[in-house]
Design a protein around this motif. Structure first.
Motif, mmCIF file in Angstrom:
data_model
loop_
_atom_site.group_PDB
_atom_site.id
_atom_site.type_symbol
_atom_site.label_atom_id
_atom_site.label_comp_id
_atom_site.label_asym_id
_atom_site.label_seq_id
_atom_site.Cartn_x
_atom_site.Cartn_y
_atom_site.Cartn_z
ATOM 1 N N GLY A 538 4.493 3.446 -0.208
ATOM 2 C CA GLY A 538 3.050 3.629 -0.161
ATOM 3 C C GLY A 538 2.645 5.084 -0.239
ATOM 4 O O GLY A 538 1.666 5.436 -0.916
ATOM 5 N N GLN A 539 3.403 5.944 0.434
ATOM 6 C CA GLN A 539 3.085 7.376 0.372
ATOM 7 C C GLN A 539 3.311 7.943 -1.025
ATOM 8 O O GLN A 539 2.486 8.710 -1.546
ATOM 9 C CB GLN A 539 3.951 8.131 1.390
ATOM 10 C CG GLN A 539 3.670 7.746 2.831
ATOM 11 C CD GLN A 539 4.525 8.526 3.811
ATOM 12 O OE1 GLN A 539 4.237 9.674 4.140
ATOM 13 N NE2 GLN A 539 5.606 7.909 4.279
ATOM 14 N N LEU A 540 4.410 7.554 -1.650
ATOM 15 C CA LEU A 540 4.691 8.066 -2.991
ATOM 16 C C LEU A 540 3.682 7.518 -4.000
ATOM 17 O O LEU A 540 3.238 8.251 -4.899
ATOM 18 C CB LEU A 540 6.114 7.685 -3.403
ATOM 19 C CG LEU A 540 7.244 8.308 -2.582
ATOM 20 C CD1 LEU A 540 8.599 7.877 -3.125
ATOM 21 C CD2 LEU A 540 7.146 9.831 -2.570
ATOM 22 N N ARG A 541 3.319 6.268 -3.873
ATOM 23 C CA ARG A 541 2.353 5.689 -4.814
ATOM 24 C C ARG A 541 1.004 6.396 -4.697
ATOM 25 O O ARG A 541 0.351 6.690 -5.703
ATOM 26 C CB ARG A 541 2.200 4.197 -4.542
ATOM 27 C CG ARG A 541 1.106 3.564 -5.364
ATOM 28 C CD ARG A 541 1.036 2.067 -5.159
ATOM 29 N NE ARG A 541 -0.198 1.569 -5.741
ATOM 30 C CZ ARG A 541 -1.302 1.291 -5.054
ATOM 31 N NH1 ARG A 541 -1.309 1.437 -3.750
ATOM 32 N NH2 ARG A 541 -2.385 0.851 -5.659
ATOM 33 N N THR A 542 0.571 6.655 -3.472
ATOM 34 C CA THR A 542 -0.692 7.366 -3.284
ATOM 35 C C THR A 542 -0.627 8.769 -3.872
ATOM 36 O O THR A 542 -1.577 9.249 -4.503
ATOM 37 C CB THR A 542 -1.035 7.437 -1.790
ATOM 38 O OG1 THR A 542 -1.115 6.113 -1.255
ATOM 39 C CG2 THR A 542 -2.345 8.152 -1.563
ATOM 40 N N ALA A 543 0.515 9.428 -3.681
ATOM 41 C CA ALA A 543 0.669 10.782 -4.231
ATOM 42 C C ALA A 543 0.630 10.750 -5.761
ATOM 43 O O ALA A 543 0.022 11.624 -6.399
ATOM 44 C CB ALA A 543 1.984 11.381 -3.744
ATOM 45 N N VAL A 544 1.253 9.743 -6.386
ATOM 46 C CA VAL A 544 1.236 9.643 -7.850
ATOM 47 C C VAL A 544 -0.190 9.427 -8.342
ATOM 48 O O VAL A 544 -0.633 10.043 -9.332
ATOM 49 C CB VAL A 544 2.155 8.501 -8.320
ATOM 50 C CG1 VAL A 544 1.945 8.214 -9.803
ATOM 51 C CG2 VAL A 544 3.610 8.856 -8.071
ATOM 52 N N GLN A 545 -0.936 8.572 -7.679
ATOM 53 C CA GLN A 545 -2.321 8.344 -8.084
ATOM 54 C C GLN A 545 -3.140 9.625 -8.008
ATOM 55 O O GLN A 545 -3.926 9.943 -8.900
ATOM 56 C CB GLN A 545 -2.961 7.266 -7.201
ATOM 57 C CG GLN A 545 -2.533 5.856 -7.523
ATOM 58 C CD GLN A 545 -3.334 4.842 -6.731
ATOM 59 O OE1 GLN A 545 -3.715 5.101 -5.590
ATOM 60 N NE2 GLN A 545 -3.578 3.689 -7.309
ATOM 61 N N THR A 546 -2.955 10.391 -6.917
ATOM 62 C CA THR A 546 -3.718 11.624 -6.738
ATOM 63 C C THR A 546 -3.368 12.653 -7.795
ATOM 64 O O THR A 546 -4.250 13.270 -8.408
ATOM 65 C CB THR A 546 -3.463 12.194 -5.339
ATOM 66 O OG1 THR A 546 -3.796 11.219 -4.351
ATOM 67 C CG2 THR A 546 -4.286 13.458 -5.116
#
Length: 830
Positions: A538-546
């Motif tokens: 979840g943290q990595l996915r959010t970072a990729v989106q940002t």
């Protein structure tokens, strides 16, 4: 007989002996709390006379002669002080031998007693288990060896010598202990002990068995080298043995011969033994039938069907609201407002008789005057031998417009709680027909043990259901709900949870809308499983989106993602494949961080291929470079990205899975969803898959040149009017006149913003027609505009507020040469 030497485990060379045992349980106060049939036979005291008396008055297992030695016999050759052992709570067993003489059961006798004492620990009052045996019984095991002459052919001298040798051997007998690893009789000992403790629950007797097995088996030590382990014959003969003994007694009486007192056992004892054995067999059978699944509803059905009709005729199961809903552990004790859900009704009555009166799925509270409330608040079984008319009326008052009295009145009822960790999860209402014997105290003990086992199984199913719900919720919140249509491409996805390693994994996919009608496509896999991996995902996915929204190049995005993983300090590794599709330029930009390569299916000839990309290192390794690749694609090409769980099978080379993936991706399909299903079927039927799977397929449709309009404007206020005119003319050519007013206004505000505030020598205006109308204004100033709150007297600050109010979506992003401000307008419905 076991052969060995002191200090060494004996070897097994003969079967263990079997002698009757007396079994006595002593509480912490030194009083007898259990007195078996074997104890009555060995020591001569009835159960009613023994229970509640000090153990020192009855057993030869202490170091002092009782004061009433004339009445109870004199003991000599005594072992350790039992009463002292009780006071000191010793943690090791004791054994001894004593000769009992005196008056017993109305006659003179002399008994050579062997005894073993086991200290007990646990929540119950039991503090000592004593096993005792008559040493004279051992003479029965000195049978002639095979090959010897028959007794009729042996002379008197031989028999006299053998008796002498046997007497000597008996004199050398001493009790002792052997660890359960010394002989294979553990199962028999563990299985038989509960049979002679009928006044205890199965759980209490099982606890005693476990301690006996841990401390060591009772053995008869004939010498330092020869030991015979004792397997239990609890002094209660089997039915066949009883029948045979009674027949012999009847024949002897018919011939006028004397009959031994023990030749005919008390019929009550036989019935008691049969009842205890039947209840234990029932509990054993129920334990084997329930708990075959962690599905809560199936477990409830198993519990209900396990007791009908053998133990009861009607079984209704009620559970608390939180348990049925799959929520957390119920908090606080139940009260009159607690809602109880009827989840199962099993019965032997005619079909449908109970269905209308007490339907499954109904919820209701129970008032304090009912036995159900007493059971759920006390946590103890409630036994009602017969439901009276008065009680039936009180229970029936809970059922509006339905008369339940004909179903319950004059029946025997047992209400047992379903508990786990001392919390009542529910209860079972058990009813017996009037023709059947009423529930008794033994049934109450059996029902309590049944409910304890069922409660544990239900709680396991409840926890699994709750954890599965939490995992599903977490997984759903982590996985995005991707729009099937993006500018210039169609997208289909699939996610399959792991088959053996749990439902929560670290695989994910995503798509991000980028300026210029581009789309970022992402597939990643955090190594490992469980909630920690999912949280990291979840943290990595959010970072990729940002970072994707910042329009970073693919290689730079992976570089930043790797730095972030290092800062998180979770020591997790992840693979990631990041692609940016430009439908106007028909280009694909890809970068790989240790992920399996994607598959590209060409629309022209249907050929599929694994793209040869620089593999790169996984995210989290740190200090490694990433490279990107740009390649041309044609409208209709399909890009397939997945995680290794789809292609990797234990014991098989991953190349086989990649080849199957490439081949199945090339198969024609009616839709994107059908194409994904074809791939899943081709690879998921090989067997052996344990990992979770993320699959993303994008059909790269492209945007034709006739749907794109581009103009370059000077940084001049006069260009704002020209921009409006060009927008109106282009929309007329696209037959979108209905959008002219709105499009002119938002373009005018965006161009005016650049002319007034940006430090730029040019302004680029572009409109793209795809599923929506996209308006983009690009300049050379990297300062991003912000949405301001303008007051009534403010001259500026309203432009972006107008755009935000009229546009479906809008945003800003930096580019290598400056920035882009864009907005989307919904196309009118036709």
């Amino acid at each position: 007989m076991e052969q060995g030497t002191p200090g060494e485990p004996p070897t097994q060379s003969a079967a263990s002996g079997r002698i009757p045992l007396a079994v006595v349980v002593v509480d912490g106060a030194g009083l007898v709390s259990h007195w078996s049939v074997g104890a009555r036979r060995l020591f001569g005291y009835e159960k009613e006379d023994a229970v509640g008396r000090p153990v020192g008055d009855l057993l030869p297992v202490h170091g002092a002669i009782p004061e009433d030695r004339e009445s109870y016999g004199a003991f000599d050759g005594l072992g350790p002080d039992l009463e002292t052992s009780l006071d000191r709570r010793i943690s090791y067993p004791a054994a001894g031998r004593a000769r009992l003489t005196g008056s017993r059961s109305g006659g003179d006798c002399r008994v050579d007693v062997l005894w073993w004492a086991y200290p007990l620990v646990g929540p119950g009052p039991e503090r000592l288990l004593v096993l005792a045996a008559d040493a004279a019984r051992l003479a029965a095991y000195d049978e002639p060896e095979s090959g010897q002459d028959p007794p009729t052919e042996r002379n008197e001298r031989t028999e006299r010598n053998e008796r002498t040798e046997r007497d000597v051997r008996v004199e050398r007998i001493a009790p002792g202990f052997a660890l359960h690893t010394d002989f294979p009789g553990a199962d028999e000992l563990a299985a038989r002990l509960p049979e002679i403790l009928p006044s205890m629950s199965v759980g209490e007797s099982a606890r005693i068995v476990a301690q006996v097995l841990e401390l060591g088996y009772p053995v008869l030590e004939f010498s330092h080298h020869d030991r015979v382990p004792v397997t239990p014959d609890w002094g209660v003969a089997r039915r066949a043995e009883r029948k045979e003994r009674r027949q012999r007694a009847a024949q002897a009486a018919a011939r006028g011969l004397p009959v031994a007192p023990d030749a005919v056992d008390d019929e009550g004892e036989d019935l008691e033994y049969a009842a205890v054995r039947e209840h234990l067999e029932f509990l054993n059978e129920v334990s084997g039938r329930i708990g075959s699944s962690l599905d809560l509803s199936r477990t409830i059905v198993e519990v209900s069907r396990a007791v009908v009709p053998r133990f009861t005729d009607v079984a209704g199961t009620y559970l608390r609201e939180q348990v049925v809903a799959g929520e957390g552990f119920p908090e606080g004790p139940p009260d009159e407002t607690t809602m109880w859900h009827r989840v199962a009704v099993e019965h032997t009555d005619e079909p449908g008789r109970w269905d209308d009166v007490v339907p499954v799925g109904e919820s209701m509270p129970f008032p304090a005057h009912t036995p159900f409330f007493q059971c759920m608040t006390s946590g103890d079984p409630v036994l009602v031998p017969r439901i009276t008319e008065e009680m039936g009326n009180a229970i029936a008052s809970q059922f509006e417009k339905r008369d339940i009295r004909p179903l319950i009145n004059h029946r025997s009822m047992l209400v047992v709680p379903l508990k786990a960790r001392n919390v009542v999860l529910g209860f079972m209402i058990l009813l017996r027909h009037r023709e059947r014997p009423v529930f008794n105290d033994m049934d109450r003990v059996t029902g309590a043990e049944l409910a304890a086992r069922a409660g544990l199984v239900l709680d396991n199913a409840r926890m699994y259901t709750y954890q599965e719900s939490v995992a599903d919720t977490l997984q759903d919140s982590m996985l995005p709900h991707i729009q099937p249509r993006m500018p210039g491409c169609d997208i289909a996805t699939r996610y399959l949870p792991g088959t053996l390693l749990g439902r929560v994994g670290g695989d994910w996919f995503d798509s991000v809308k980028l300026p210029g009608s581009r789309t970022a496509l992402v597939v990643g896999d955090v190594m490992g499983h469980g909630l920690n991996s999912a949280a990291m995902m979840g943290q990595l996915r959010t970072a990729v989106q940002t970072m994707a929204a910042l329009d970073l190049p693919p290689e730079q995005l992976l570089r930043n993602l790797d730095d972030l993983a290092q800062r998180l300090g979770e020591h997790y590794l992840a693979t990631c494949l990041y692609a940016v599709y430009d439908p106007i330029a028909s280009e694909l930009h890809l970068a790989n961080a240790g992920h399996i390569p994607p598959v590209l299916v060409r629309a022209a000839d249907g050929r599929s291929e694994l793209l040869d990309l620089p593999t790169g290192a996984p995210i989290g390794v740190g200090g490694v470079p990433f490279e990107s690749v740009t390649m041309r694609v044609a409208p209709g090409d399909r890009l397939l990205m997945c995680t290794d769980g789809l292609v990797e099978v234990r014991g098989e080379d991953i190349g086989v899975g990649l080849a199957t993936l490439t081949e199945s991706a090339a198969h024609p399909a009616a839709s994107m969803d059908d194409a994904c299903d074809t791939i899943i079927r081709a690879l998921n039927t090989r067997g052996g898959r344990k990992d979770d799977v993320a699959l993303l397929m994008a059909r790269l449709n492209g945007i034709p040149a006739e749907n794109v309009a581009h103009w370059r404007l000077a940084v001049d206020p006069a260009e704002v009017g020209r921009a409006r005119d060009m927008v109106r003319a282009q929309l007329r050519g696209w037959s979108l006149e209905g959008l002219s007013d709105t499009a002119e206004l938002v373009v005018s505000e965006l161009v005016t913003n650049v002319v007034r505030h940006a430090r730029s020598s040019r302004v680029d205006l572009r409109m793209v027609r795809s599923g929506v109308l996209v308006c983009e204004v690009e300049d050379e100033d990297q300062t991003l505009p912000t949405l301001l709150s303008a007051g009534p007297a403010d001259e500026f600050g309203r432009g972006l507020r107008v755009v935000s109010a009229l546009a479906k979506e809008w945003g800003t992003s930096r580019t290598r040469a400056g920035k882009t401000v864009w907005c989307e307008l919904a196309l009118p419905r036709r």
